[in-house]
Scaffold this motif. Structure first.
Motif, short mmCIF file in Angstrom:
data_model
loop_
_atom_site.label_atom_id
_atom_site.label_comp_id
_atom_site.label_asym_id
_atom_site.label_seq_id
_atom_site.Cartn_x
_atom_site.Cartn_y
_atom_site.Cartn_z
N VAL A 6 -30.40 -9.81 -47.98
CA VAL A 6 -30.42 -9.19 -46.65
C VAL A 6 -29.81 -10.18 -45.67
O VAL A 6 -30.29 -11.31 -45.54
N ASN A 7 -28.76 -9.75 -45.00
CA ASN A 7 -28.10 -10.58 -43.99
C ASN A 7 -27.75 -11.96 -44.54
O ASN A 7 -28.02 -12.98 -43.93
N ASP A 8 -27.17 -11.97 -45.73
CA ASP A 8 -26.71 -13.17 -46.42
C ASP A 8 -27.82 -14.09 -46.89
O ASP A 8 -27.57 -15.25 -47.21
N ARG A 9 -29.06 -13.59 -46.92
CA ARG A 9 -30.18 -14.40 -47.42
C ARG A 9 -30.85 -13.68 -48.58
O ARG A 9 -31.19 -12.51 -48.46
N PRO A 10 -31.05 -14.39 -49.68
CA PRO A 10 -31.76 -13.76 -50.79
C PRO A 10 -33.22 -13.51 -50.39
O PRO A 10 -33.85 -14.37 -49.77
N LEU A 25 -37.60 -3.55 -44.50
CA LEU A 25 -36.88 -4.31 -43.47
C LEU A 25 -37.73 -4.48 -42.22
O LEU A 25 -37.86 -5.58 -41.68
N ARG A 26 -38.31 -3.39 -41.74
CA ARG A 26 -39.06 -3.43 -40.48
C ARG A 26 -40.41 -4.15 -40.62
O ARG A 26 -40.73 -5.02 -39.82
N ASP A 27 -41.17 -3.78 -41.64
CA ASP A 27 -42.55 -4.29 -41.74
C ASP A 27 -42.65 -5.63 -42.46
O ASP A 27 -43.43 -6.48 -42.05
N ALA A 28 -41.90 -5.82 -43.53
CA ALA A 28 -42.03 -7.05 -44.30
C ALA A 28 -41.06 -8.13 -43.84
O ALA A 28 -41.40 -9.30 -43.82
N ALA A 29 -39.85 -7.75 -43.45
CA ALA A 29 -38.84 -8.74 -43.04
C ALA A 29 -38.75 -8.90 -41.53
O ALA A 29 -38.01 -9.75 -41.04
N ASN A 30 -39.48 -8.07 -40.78
CA ASN A 30 -39.49 -8.11 -39.31
C ASN A 30 -38.09 -7.94 -38.72
O ASN A 30 -37.77 -8.51 -37.69
N LEU A 31 -37.27 -7.14 -39.36
CA LEU A 31 -35.94 -6.80 -38.85
C LEU A 31 -36.05 -5.43 -38.20
O LEU A 31 -35.77 -4.40 -38.81
N PHE A 69 -26.32 -6.15 -51.62
CA PHE A 69 -26.20 -6.86 -50.36
C PHE A 69 -26.42 -5.88 -49.21
O PHE A 69 -25.69 -4.90 -49.08
N VAL A 70 -27.41 -6.18 -48.38
CA VAL A 70 -27.77 -5.34 -47.25
C VAL A 70 -27.45 -6.09 -45.96
O VAL A 70 -27.79 -7.27 -45.82
N THR A 71 -26.82 -5.40 -45.03
CA THR A 71 -26.56 -5.97 -43.71
C THR A 71 -27.21 -5.07 -42.68
O THR A 71 -27.00 -3.86 -42.69
N THR A 72 -28.00 -5.67 -41.80
CA THR A 72 -28.64 -4.93 -40.71
C THR A 72 -27.95 -5.28 -39.40
O THR A 72 -27.15 -6.21 -39.32
N ILE A 73 -28.29 -4.56 -38.35
CA ILE A 73 -27.69 -4.79 -37.03
C ILE A 73 -27.89 -6.23 -36.58
O ILE A 73 -27.03 -6.78 -35.88
N GLU A 74 -28.97 -6.87 -36.99
CA GLU A 74 -29.23 -8.25 -36.56
C GLU A 74 -28.15 -9.21 -37.04
O GLU A 74 -27.90 -10.22 -36.39
N ALA A 75 -27.51 -8.90 -38.15
CA ALA A 75 -26.51 -9.83 -38.71
C ALA A 75 -25.07 -9.40 -38.44
O ALA A 75 -24.15 -10.14 -38.77
N LEU A 76 -24.88 -8.24 -37.84
CA LEU A 76 -23.50 -7.81 -37.58
C LEU A 76 -22.81 -8.82 -36.68
O LEU A 76 -21.68 -9.22 -36.93
N SER A 77 -23.50 -9.24 -35.63
CA SER A 77 -22.96 -10.23 -34.71
C SER A 77 -24.07 -10.65 -33.76
O SER A 77 -24.44 -9.88 -32.87
N GLY A 78 -24.59 -11.83 -33.95
CA GLY A 78 -25.68 -12.31 -33.11
C GLY A 78 -25.31 -12.50 -31.66
O GLY A 78 -26.17 -12.48 -30.78
N ASP A 79 -24.02 -12.67 -31.39
CA ASP A 79 -23.59 -12.92 -30.01
C ASP A 79 -22.87 -11.72 -29.40
O ASP A 79 -22.18 -11.85 -28.40
#
Length: 187
Positions: A6-10, A25-31, A69-79
């Motif tokens: 998830v977001n480049d992290r195993p 994602l929401r409950d366990a990974a707090n994304l 490999f999962v990408t969430t909105i948090e990793a699309l672009s932090g800035d």
């Protein structure tokens, strides 16, 4: 135990393998950028990118994501520098913001495959619901982001999210705590 990236992290989840990815994602990974909307894949608020494809995370179990490999909105672009994030703001395509993460992820997956996508392809690929009615502006934003990705248009860079710590430390008179002496004077 379910393992994927998830977001480049195993990551590994010690959850029921049939748990929807959305809740892992929401409950366990707090994304929490990935939103719960309808729970049956109709609205698209929960869209994430899995191995380059926009997927409704409420419809896929963590077992089905094993090794992917999962990408969430948090990793699309932090800035907020991703062209689609810039174009969404520039086109006024963000209203209440609830659908925005899913729209951005669906649009980003499309533009990664085809930065020349036209209105028809965008309408077919980004089928997220926007209760505020920003659909035409969302399509314009995705087209504009595609032009920026092809270097046919420059987008004005928006400031990074957040507030300057020095600014945040300033006292705001309207919300300052009153001292007991202050309240006595008012009586």
């Amino acid at each position: 135990m379910t393992r994927f990236t998830v977001n480049d992290r195993p990551v590994q989840f010690l959850m029921d393998p049939e748990t929807p990815l959305l809740w892992a994602l929401r409950d366990a990974a707090n994304l929490t950028g990935t939103k719960y909307g309808c729970g049956n894949g109709d609205c698209g608020a929960c869209t994430v990118i899995i191995d380059g494809e926009a997927i409704r995370s409420c419809l896929v179990s963590i077992a089905e994501v094993e090794g992917r490999f999962v990408t969430t909105i948090e990793a699309l672009s932090g800035d907020r520098s991703h062209p689609l994030q810039q174009a969404m703001v520039a086109e006024g395509a963000i209203q209440c913001g609830f659908c925005t993460p899913g729209v951005v992820m669906a649009g980003a997956a499309l533009l990664a495959r085809n930065p020349r996508a036209g209105r028809e392809e965008i309408a077919q690929s980004v089928r997220n619901l926007c209760p505020c009615g920003a659909g035409p502006r969302i399509i314009r934003a995705i087209e504009r982001a595609g032009r920026a990705m092809r270097r046919r248009e420059n987008l004005e860079t928006l400031p990074a999210p957040g507030i300057d710590p020095a600014e945040a430390a300033q006292v705001v008179p309207a919300i300052s705590a009153a001292t007991p002496a202050d309240t006595e004077d008012e009586e």
